[in-house]
Design a protein around this motif. Structure first.
Motif, PDB file in Angstrom:
ATOM      1  N   TYR A   1       0.841  -1.303   0.073  1.00 46.05           N
ATOM      2  CA  TYR A   1      -0.109   0.004  -0.172  1.00 46.05           C
ATOM      3  C   TYR A   1       0.908   1.096   0.182  1.00 46.05           C
ATOM      4  O   TYR A   1       1.842   1.452   0.716  1.00 46.05           O
ATOM      5  N   GLU A   2       0.523   2.140  -0.690  1.00 43.26           N
ATOM      6  CA  GLU A   2       1.353   3.388  -0.503  1.00 43.26           C
ATOM      7  C   GLU A   2       0.095   4.810  -1.073  1.00 43.26           C
ATOM      8  O   GLU A   2      -0.697   4.425  -1.864  1.00 43.26           O
ATOM      9  N   ASP A   3       0.369   5.790  -0.521  1.00 41.94           N
ATOM     10  CA  ASP A   3      -0.443   6.876  -0.515  1.00 41.94           C
ATOM     11  C   ASP A   3       0.321   8.125   0.028  1.00 41.94           C
ATOM     12  O   ASP A   3       1.155   8.025   0.703  1.00 41.94           O
ATOM     13  N   ASN A   4      -0.301   9.244  -0.323  1.00 41.44           N
ATOM     14  CA  ASN A   4       0.239  10.662   0.269  1.00 41.44           C
ATOM     15  C   ASN A   4      -0.908  11.517   0.252  1.00 41.44           C
ATOM     16  O   ASN A   4      -1.998  11.477  -0.461  1.00 41.44           O
ATOM     17  N   VAL A   5      -0.731  12.499   1.096  1.00 45.58           N
ATOM     18  CA  VAL A   5      -1.539  13.797   1.053  1.00 45.58           C
ATOM     19  C   VAL A   5      -0.720  14.892   0.669  1.00 45.58           C
ATOM     20  O   VAL A   5       0.560  14.994   1.152  1.00 45.58           O
ATOM     21  N   HIS A   6      -1.042  15.856  -0.175  1.00 41.20           N
ATOM     22  CA  HIS A   6      -0.669  17.117  -0.525  1.00 41.20           C
ATOM     23  C   HIS A   6      -0.976  18.198   0.417  1.00 41.20           C
ATOM     24  O   HIS A   6      -2.236  18.635   0.206  1.00 41.20           O
ATOM     25  N   PHE A   7       0.092  18.666   0.926  1.00 40.96           N
ATOM     26  CA  PHE A   7      -0.584  19.944   1.854  1.00 40.96           C
ATOM     27  C   PHE A   7      -1.240  20.997   1.204  1.00 40.96           C
ATOM     28  O   PHE A   7      -2.388  21.386   1.541  1.00 40.96           O
ATOM     29  N   ASP A   8      -0.748  21.563   0.183  1.00 38.41           N
ATOM     30  CA  ASP A   8      -1.183  22.584  -0.481  1.00 38.41           C
ATOM     31  C   ASP A   8      -2.647  22.370  -1.034  1.00 38.41           C
ATOM     32  O   ASP A   8      -3.515  23.169  -1.059  1.00 38.41           O
TER      33      ASP A   8
ATOM     34  N   MET B   1      -6.078  12.416   7.832  1.00 34.90           N
ATOM     35  CA  MET B   1      -6.721  12.386   6.553  1.00 34.90           C
ATOM     36  C   MET B   1      -6.077  11.094   5.765  1.00 34.90           C
ATOM     37  O   MET B   1      -6.814  10.350   5.184  1.00 34.90           O
ATOM     38  N   ILE B   2      -4.804  10.765   5.746  1.00 34.33           N
ATOM     39  CA  ILE B   2      -4.065   9.631   5.232  1.00 34.33           C
ATOM     40  C   ILE B   2      -4.655   8.327   5.837  1.00 34.33           C
ATOM     41  O   ILE B   2      -4.982   7.293   5.072  1.00 34.33           O
ATOM     42  N   LEU B   3      -4.846   8.289   7.050  1.00 33.30           N
ATOM     43  CA  LEU B   3      -5.343   7.003   7.900  1.00 33.30           C
ATOM     44  C   LEU B   3      -6.887   6.857   7.292  1.00 33.30           C
ATOM     45  O   LEU B   3      -7.329   5.928   7.118  1.00 33.30           O
ATOM     46  N   GLU B   4      -7.636   7.975   7.306  1.00 39.86           N
ATOM     47  CA  GLU B   4      -9.074   7.791   6.923  1.00 39.86           C
ATOM     48  C   GLU B   4      -9.146   7.331   5.398  1.00 39.86           C
ATOM     49  O   GLU B   4     -10.065   6.459   5.170  1.00 39.86           O
ATOM     50  N   LYS B   5      -8.213   7.839   4.527  1.00 44.19           N
ATOM     51  CA  LYS B   5      -7.953   7.007   3.145  1.00 44.19           C
ATOM     52  C   LYS B   5      -7.866   5.720   3.092  1.00 44.19           C
ATOM     53  O   LYS B   5      -8.350   4.971   2.378  1.00 44.19           O
ATOM     54  N   MET B   6      -6.840   5.429   3.948  1.00 41.28           N
ATOM     55  CA  MET B   6      -6.690   3.946   4.262  1.00 41.28           C
ATOM     56  C   MET B   6      -7.720   3.084   4.761  1.00 41.28           C
ATOM     57  O   MET B   6      -8.117   2.039   4.196  1.00 41.28           O
ATOM     58  N   LYS B   7      -8.485   3.868   5.632  1.00 44.12           N
ATOM     59  CA  LYS B   7      -9.719   3.067   6.110  1.00 44.12           C
ATOM     60  C   LYS B   7     -10.831   2.694   5.078  1.00 44.12           C
ATOM     61  O   LYS B   7     -11.193   1.806   4.812  1.00 44.12           O
TER      62      LYS B   7
ATOM     63  N   PRO C   1     -11.435  13.235  15.303  1.00 39.30           N
ATOM     64  CA  PRO C   1      -9.981  13.180  14.283  1.00 39.30           C
ATOM     65  C   PRO C   1      -9.238  13.677  15.462  1.00 39.30           C
ATOM     66  O   PRO C   1      -9.547  14.569  16.302  1.00 39.30           O
ATOM     67  N   LEU C   2      -7.827  13.501  15.275  1.00 41.31           N
ATOM     68  CA  LEU C   2      -6.845  13.816  16.259  1.00 41.31           C
ATOM     69  C   LEU C   2      -6.719  15.361  16.219  1.00 41.31           C
ATOM     70  O   LEU C   2      -6.332  15.918  17.351  1.00 41.31           O
ATOM     71  N   HIS C   3      -6.523  15.782  15.155  1.00 41.03           N
ATOM     72  CA  HIS C   3      -6.458  17.563  15.019  1.00 41.03           C
ATOM     73  C   HIS C   3      -7.489  18.271  15.928  1.00 41.03           C
ATOM     74  O   HIS C   3      -7.206  19.239  16.302  1.00 41.03           O
ATOM     75  N   GLN C   4      -8.663  17.469  16.024  1.00 40.05           N
ATOM     76  CA  GLN C   4      -9.625  18.351  16.712  1.00 40.05           C
ATOM     77  C   GLN C   4      -9.409  18.346  18.461  1.00 40.05           C
ATOM     78  O   GLN C   4      -9.245  19.280  19.178  1.00 40.05           O
TER      79      GLN C   4
ATOM     80  N   ARG D   1     -10.125   3.281  16.803  1.00 44.27           N
ATOM     81  CA  ARG D   1     -10.383   4.127  15.672  1.00 44.27           C
ATOM     82  C   ARG D   1     -10.475   3.501  14.346  1.00 44.27           C
ATOM     83  O   ARG D   1     -11.271   3.420  13.412  1.00 44.27           O
ATOM     84  N   TYR D   2      -9.443   2.731  14.175  1.00 43.58           N
ATOM     85  CA  TYR D   2      -8.707   2.356  13.099  1.00 43.58           C
ATOM     86  C   TYR D   2      -8.756   0.589  12.840  1.00 43.58           C
ATOM     87  O   TYR D   2      -8.421   0.051  11.972  1.00 43.58           O
ATOM     88  N   GLY D   3      -8.637   0.177  14.418  1.00 43.03           N
ATOM     89  CA  GLY D   3      -8.623  -1.436  14.146  1.00 43.03           C
ATOM     90  C   GLY D   3      -7.323  -1.757  14.161  1.00 43.03           C
ATOM     91  O   GLY D   3      -6.833  -2.953  14.191  1.00 43.03           O
ATOM     92  N   PHE D   4      -6.228  -0.796  14.692  1.00 44.59           N
ATOM     93  CA  PHE D   4      -4.978  -1.496  14.754  1.00 44.59           C
ATOM     94  C   PHE D   4      -4.837  -2.653  15.867  1.00 44.59           C
ATOM     95  O   PHE D   4      -5.694  -2.171  16.869  1.00 44.59           O
ATOM     96  N   SER D   5      -3.932  -3.396  15.755  1.00 43.25           N
ATOM     97  CA  SER D   5      -3.654  -4.416  17.022  1.00 43.25           C
ATOM     98  C   SER D   5      -3.118  -3.725  18.148  1.00 43.25           C
ATOM     99  O   SER D   5      -2.129  -2.747  17.935  1.00 43.25           O
TER     100      SER D   5
END
Length: 418
Positions: A13-20, A54-60, A100-103, A245-249
């Motif tokens: 799996y790979e992905d990214n978030v572009h800040f701008d 955002m990236i963890l939500e995309k993965m989920k 979400p963590l940022h809140q 929140r995401y189901g990590f072990s």
């Protein structure tokens, strides 16, 4: 950026978030704010946290199976720093998995815009630090580098001198790497030796904070930094927030995060005697080294793979932009023509040599085009086009070798024969 690999090191799996683009509400350019003095450069801390959400939500939403993740680690841009406000540890530890963590973390930072590696606003703090420890070379001998404006110790000193009340409200200072690790750990993650050696604060030989460097920057700093650890340390299990929140072990381990440069040495699997060269806008050279000799140019960092050894890092500002300019001038803008011209000349260029600096170089501090013929006479006019091209390439690579050797790199007789 995120990447997941299996036990055979296959990317699954790979992905990214572009800040701008993906977080336009922060109004960054290239993920940063360049302030009106053109020297101060920062990034909003909450943008980094929101990007992680955002990236963890995309993965989920893509169906990624977090329960299979056994361990995670990461790399952050070197020299950036994050300032946690008093009481933040409790908020981080008890963050609600409903949000979400940022809140949860929006009021946790005493400095909302973090100084980053592009910042060059701390010249006076650099001068003060070097004077306090007996000069630039002595500072390099302690910390691996002379004082640099982007280095964290000088950034902390600037915050303390300009906003002492903000400094006093800060209970922990993280690097970008240890900050990101803290988000996953649900506790303040320690700074690792490798990233810590890009701060002008760590004694690279004993792997402890230098009291003289700390005292020159700000009072009570050791407590705010915590104890540094080896870069491959297992810090503990993932925070319950991520399991809920995401189901990590709950058994997923967090391994110390490090800086982007040390991570490159680890990722390229360099061994003693190896050199890696990144030919980018700036050229970066890094190498595994056993017995470094810190100098006024370049950096010695603790090795992230083997804590008993070191890595050397050299940055050359006149990299690909310089090569592209000579390509345009001498090879009609074509890399094929450039390569043919290079192949048509002999190694050593019949004694013709050039050093090409369109902008002020970092290593060494020089600017301008400097050509020499076989009799070591300085030649002002242009070389023939193919001679110019070889002079540029050979000059750039000789400079890399010379400066690597100054930092303690040894070319063996076997290498020279090869």
């Amino acid at each position: 950026k995120v990447i997941a690999i299996d036990e055979q090191l296959r990317v699954i799996y790979e992905d990214n978030v572009h800040f701008d683009k993906d977080l336009p509400e922060f109004k960054t350019q290239g993920g940063v704010y360049i302030h009106s003095d053109r020297l101060t450069v920062t990034s909003p801390v909450l943008m980094w946290v929101k990007a992680l959400d955002m990236i963890l939500e995309k993965m989920k939403s893509s169906g990624f199976n977090f329960s299979q993740v056994r361990a995670l680690s990461g790399a952050g841009q070197q020299h950036g720093s994050v300032y946690w406000k008093k009481g933040s540890i409790q908020i981080l530890k008890n963050a609600s998995s409903e949000l979400p963590l940022h809140q949860s973390l929006k009021a946790c930072f005493s400095v909302s815009n973090s100084p980053i590696w592009m910042d060059s606003s701390t010249a006076s703090q650099c001068s003060t630090l070097e004077k306090a420890v007996g000069g630039a070379q002595h500072l390099a001998s302690i910390s691996g580098s002379r004082a640099y404006e982007r280095f964290t110790g000088n950034q902390i000193a600037k915050i303390y001198s300009q906003n002492p009340e903000v400094y006093m409200q800060t209970e922990r200072i993280s690097l970008v790497s240890s900050f990101a690790a803290s988000l996953f750990l649900g506790a303040y993650a320690p700074i690792d030796y490798s990233d810590g050696s890009g701060m002008n604060l760590l004694q690279i030989w004993d792997k402890v904070w230098s009291v003289s460097c700390l005292d020159a920057c700000a009072p009570g700093l050791e407590e705010k930094l915590g104890c540094p650890v080896p870069s491959h340390s297992v810090l503990g299990p993932i925070s319950p927030y991520y399991s809920q929140r995401y189901g990590f072990s709950p058994d997923c381990k967090i391994v110390a995060f490090t800086g982007d440069n040390p991570a490159s040495l680890a990722g390229m699997r360099l061994q003693e005697g190896d050199i890696a060269i990144s030919l980018g806008t700036s050229d970066t050279l890094f190498l595994w080294i056993q017995e470094p000799t810190p100098a006024l140019e370049g950096h010695i960092l603790c090795n992230p793979v083997d804590s008993r050894t070191y890595m050397a890092l050299l940055c050359f500002k006149n990299g690909s932009l310089m090569r592209e300019r000579i390509r345009d001038d001498c090879a009609s803008g074509s890399w094929d023509e450039f390569s043919k011209a290079l192949s048509s000349t002999v190694a050593g260029n019949n004694g013709n040599l050039g050093f090409y600096f369109d902008v002020m170089e970092i290593t060494p501090e020089a600017v301008g085009i400097h050509r020499f013929n076989r009799d070591n006479q300085k030649v002002v006019s242009d070389f023939p086009k193919e001679v110019e091209i070889r002079a540029l390439i050979e000059g750039q690579f000789m400079a890399k070798r010379i400066h690597a050797e100054k930092l303690g790199y040894k070319v063996s007789k076997y290498d020279e024969k090869a």
